[in-house]
Enzyme design. Structure first.
Site, PDB file in Angstrom:
ATOM      1  CG  ASP A   1      -1.981  -1.081   1.132  1.00  0.00           C
ATOM      2  OD1 ASP A   1      -2.347  -1.450   0.005  1.00  0.00           O
ATOM      3  OD2 ASP A   1      -2.424  -1.574   2.181  1.00  0.00           O
TER       4      ASP A   1
ATOM      5  CD  GLN B   1      -3.637  -5.714  -6.469  1.00  0.00           C
ATOM      6  OE1 GLN B   1      -3.473  -4.512  -6.559  1.00  0.00           O
ATOM      7  NE2 GLN B   1      -4.809  -6.275  -6.649  1.00  0.00           N
TER       8      GLN B   1
ATOM      9  NE  ARG C   1     -11.742  -1.934   1.435  1.00  0.00           N
ATOM     10  CZ  ARG C   1     -12.826  -1.933   0.657  1.00  0.00           C
ATOM     11  NH1 ARG C   1     -13.685  -0.940   0.684  1.00  0.00           N
ATOM     12  NH2 ARG C   1     -13.053  -2.932  -0.176  1.00  0.00           N
TER      13      ARG C   1
END
Lengths: 411, 411
Positions: free
Chosen positions: B147, B301, B193
Site C-alpha cells: 500500500d 498484485q 482501500r
C-alpha cells in the site's frame, strides 16, 4: 507459386499470448522460403479483407530486425480481432465474391487464418466456396485458443502459456494463503466455460511442498454442491487452508451454471454480478462457517505474456511456418495441427487435418482424465499437460514494463 | 553484543513479494557481521514468540547455499503471518512479560519485526515496555506493504514490485482490449482501500503507443459518478477503447464506498458480492449503453513474485541488513526507512526513524500528485514512481512453475 504472388494472414477470436507467435511463424516461413512477394496482414480478422484494411508484414520485418522476435512474445492480436461470422454462402454469396475478388486483385495465393472454433468455420466456408469456383487460393487455418478445445490437434497454441500462467498463479496464491494459522477456503475461478482443460492445468501447481489445488472441478462433470461441501469439510479436518480450482462453467445436473442466483439463501439478486467462484464462496461460507474467499484468475491468463511457455511459443511459430509449407503444396481446407509423437521425451511434429471435422466442434476433457468422484484430475492428465508449460522465453523490459510490439495501428 | 547472544525476526500483516527479501537481509547481515550466534525466526509473527514456535534461520542458511537467494524471491511470508494486535500493557502486562522472559531465556538481544502499520504498533509497544523495564533487547521495525502508506520512509519495501505488477498487467490488459473495433470501457480495480499509491502506479503502463489508463481514480478524492460518466463519454468520442484504473476504496463525498449497493437501478442486492469495479461497470453500462467489463487485479498484485521489481527486492534486502547494523548500535524503537537521496539518477540510502510517529498512521497520496479534476495523476507522481519498478530479478523455474522456497513448515 512464385514471387509475383502474395499471401495474407489474419487473426480472430479471443486473445492468447501465442497468436502472434504463429503470425511471426507465417512471416518467417514465407520470407525464408521466399515464396511470396509480400506477406500482407488483414486488420481485425476477415473484416479487414472485406474493408480492405491491410498492412504489409514482410516489409515491416525487413525494416525492423527485431520485429519478428518481438512479435513472438507480444500478447493478443497484433492484427486485431473480430467476432464476425461469415454468412451462409447460399444467403449472401456476394460476401464470398467480394473476398475472392480481393484475393485476385491483390494477387493473393494463400490465406492463413489464425483462430479458434469460429475462425475454423470461416476457413471451412471459404475453402468450400473456393473449391466451388475453382479458385487457386489456398485457405489454411492455424489453431489458437487458451481453451484447448479444438479437435484435430493434440493441443492448441496458446493453451500451454495459459496453463503455465494458471499453475504458477495457483502456486503463488498458495504462498499467499498458507501464511495464516486459521481454517480457510480459497476458491480460484479459471476460464473455460465448456471445456475444463485450463482449470485442470492448475494441478501443475503441485510440488514437493504444495498439494494445492486440493480439489479440482471441471465442467465435464455435473457439480454437486453437497459432495463439494462434504469434501471440503473432510479436508479441513486435516489441513488449515484448502484451495479449490473451479472452472467458470461448472454447472449442476440440470445444466444450470453455479452462479450467484444458485447460491444458498438467495440474497444475491442480479446473477450477472458474480460468477461461479463468488457463488461457491457464499455456498461454502454458509455451509461450513469458515473464512472463504474467491479469486478470479482474470484476463491475464490469456494475455499475461510476461509468463509464457517457451514450448508453446516455439510450437506456435512452427505452426505458422507449417502453414506456409502447406500452401506451397496447394493443400487447402485444412487446419495445421500438433501431433504428439512421443510422450517421454516429449516430442511433437506439426501436421494438418481436414477442416470439416474441426470447425464448430468442442473437444472436452475425456472422462478418464477425471477421477470417479469428479473432484480431481488423474495422472494421465498430468502427463498430458506437463510438457506444455515447459520453458520460459526472454521477455524484454523497458522502463520497468514489458517491451512489446507497438500496436498503435489498432487504435 | 557478542556471539553468545541471538536475534529473532518475525513477519506480520498481509503478504508482499519483498517481505522475504528483507528477511534474507536480516539473516545475511547478521551472518556477515558475525554478531549473533543464531538468527531465529518466530512463526506466525509475534504469536510465534508467545507460543515458542521458532526455527533457526542461520542454520538453514549454513546448510543450504541457495537458501538466501531463493528466500529473496519467494513471495509472502516464509515465517507465516498473524493479525494479532498486542493488548495495552496496562491491561495485560503478563503478555509483555512473557515475551521478554522468552527473550531472556533464548538470549535474544534484538527483535526485528517486518510488517506494516499494525506491526509497527507492536514495535512501538514492545520498545516502550522494554525501556520501562530497562531491557537490553533492541526492538526494530522493518517496513513492508504494497500500500506504500507508511510514514517515515520514502516508499515501502514491497510497493515497487506490486507497482510493477499493476503497471505491466495494465499494459497487457490494454493489448487484450485494443483488438476489437468497437466502443468499450474496461475498468481495472486495484488494491488500496485508504491510500491510492498502487492504483496510481497503473500510470506507468503508458508508453509510446499506449495511453491507458485513460482515467485514474484514487480514494484521496471523493468519487463523483456524474463527472466520471461525462469524462468517459467525452473520451469515447475520440477513442474506441477506454481503460479506467480505480482503487478498491473509491467513495463518494459522504464517504460511502462505490460498491454494488451504490450501483444504479439498485437490482444488485448483497453489496458484499461486488466491489468498486463491478459497481462502476454497471453504473457506466446503464449511463452510456456501451460494452463495459471490469477486471479485478487479484491477490497476485501482492504475491506474484514472478513479476517483481529488482530495485524493490534489493532495497528490501538492504533494509534487513540495516536493521542488523542498527541493533549493533543499540538503536531501539525505530523503523528502518528508505531515504531518496537524489531523484536523477535515482539513489537511495537506508536510514531509520522513530517509531512513535509511524505506527498506526496512514500516508496518503498528496493532493499535488493528483490533477484538479481528480481523474489523473501528475508528472510528479510519475517521477516518484518510475524508479521503484526498475529491474527484473532472475526467477528460477522448475517443472514449468517458479521454484520458490519450500514452506512446508507452515502447513
Amino acid at each position: 507459386m512464385n514471387q509475383k504472388t502474395n499471401c495474407i494472414v489474419a487473426q480472430s477470436g479471443g486473445p492468447t499470448v501465442a497468436i502472434n507467435a504463429s503470425l511471426s511463424g507465417v512471416i518467417k516461413g514465407a520470407m525464408q522460403l521466399n515464396c511470396f512477394e509480400n506477406v500482407y496482414g488483414a486488420l481485425n480478422g476477415i473484416t479487414g479483407i472485406l474493408n480492405h484494411r491491410i498492412m504489409n508484414l514482410s516489409e515491416k520485418a525487413k525494416e525492423d530486425a527485431s520485429f519478428l522476435s518481438k512479435l513472438k512474445i507480444t500478447p493478443a492480436m497484433y492484427l486485431g480481432s473480430c467476432r464476425y461470422k461469415l454468412p451462409e454462402v447460399t444467403k449472401e454469396p456476394e460476401v464470398y465474391q467480394q473476398i475472392f475478388d480481393f484475393f485476385q486483385e491483390m494477387k493473393i495465393r494463400a490465406f492463413f487464418y489464425i483462430g479458434g472454433n469460429d475462425s475454423m468455420d470461416t476457413v471451412l466456408k471459404l475453402s468450400s466456396y473456393g473449391k466451388s469456383i475453382d479458385s487457386p487460393v489456398v485457405i489454411i487455418g492455424i489453431p489458437k485458443t487458451i481453451d484447448n478445445d479444438l479437435y484435430g490437434t493434440d493441443h492448441t497454441p496458446g493453451f500451454g502459456s495459459a496453463a503455465k500462467y494458471v499453475a504458477s498463479s495457483l502456486l503463488e496464491i498458495a504462498h499467499d494463503t498458507y501464511i495464516y494459522q486459521l481454517k480457510s477456503v480459497t476458491i480460484v475461478e479459471i476460464m473455460g466455460r465448456d471445456a475444463g482443460w485450463l482449470t485442470a492445468a492448475s494441478v501443475l501447481a503441485r510440488n514437493e511442498y504444495n498439494q494445492a489445488p486440493d480439489l479440482i472441478y471441471l465442467p465435464e462433470r455435473d457439480f454437486n454442491q453437497e459432495e463439494c461441501i462434504a469434501d471440503v469439510e473432510e479436508l479441513l479436518k486435516h489441513k488449515d487452508n484448502i484451495i479449490i480450482a473451479i472452472s467458470e462453467g461448472i454447472h449442476d445436473d440440470k445444466g444450470n451454471y453455479i452462479s450467484a442466483s444458485q447460491a444458498s439463501n438467495d440474497q444475491f439478486g442480479h446473477s450477472q454480478l458474480s460468477g461461479a467462484g463468488k457463488a461457491l464462496e457464499y455456498i461454502i461460507k454458509d455451509a461450513l462457517n469458515v473464512k472463504v474467499r474467491s479469486v478470479e484468475i482474470n484476463v491475464l491468463q490469456r494475455c499475461g505474456a510476461h509468463l509464457s511457455s517457451l514450448t508453446d511459443l516455439d510450437e506456435s511459430v512452427a505452426c505458422g511456418e507449417k502453414a506456409v509449407e502447406l500452401s506451397l503444396e496447394n493443400i487447402s481446407g485444412v487446419m495445421v495441427c500438433i501431433v504428439r509423437e512421443t510422450q517421454s521425451p516429449y516430442r511433437c511434429s506439426i501436421g494438418y487435418a481436414d477442416i470439416s471435422g474441426i470447425a464448430n466442434e468442442v473437444k472436452h476433457v475425456p472422462q478418464n482424465f477425471i477421477n470417479a468422484r469428479g473432484n480431481q484430475v488423474t495422472s494421465e492428465m498430468v502427463d498430458y499437460l506437463l510438457p506444455l508449460i515447459q520453458g520460459e522465453p526472454e521477455i524484454p523490459f523497458k522502463n520497468g514494463i514489458p517491451d512489446y510490439l507497438n500496436i498503435s495501428h489498432l487504435l
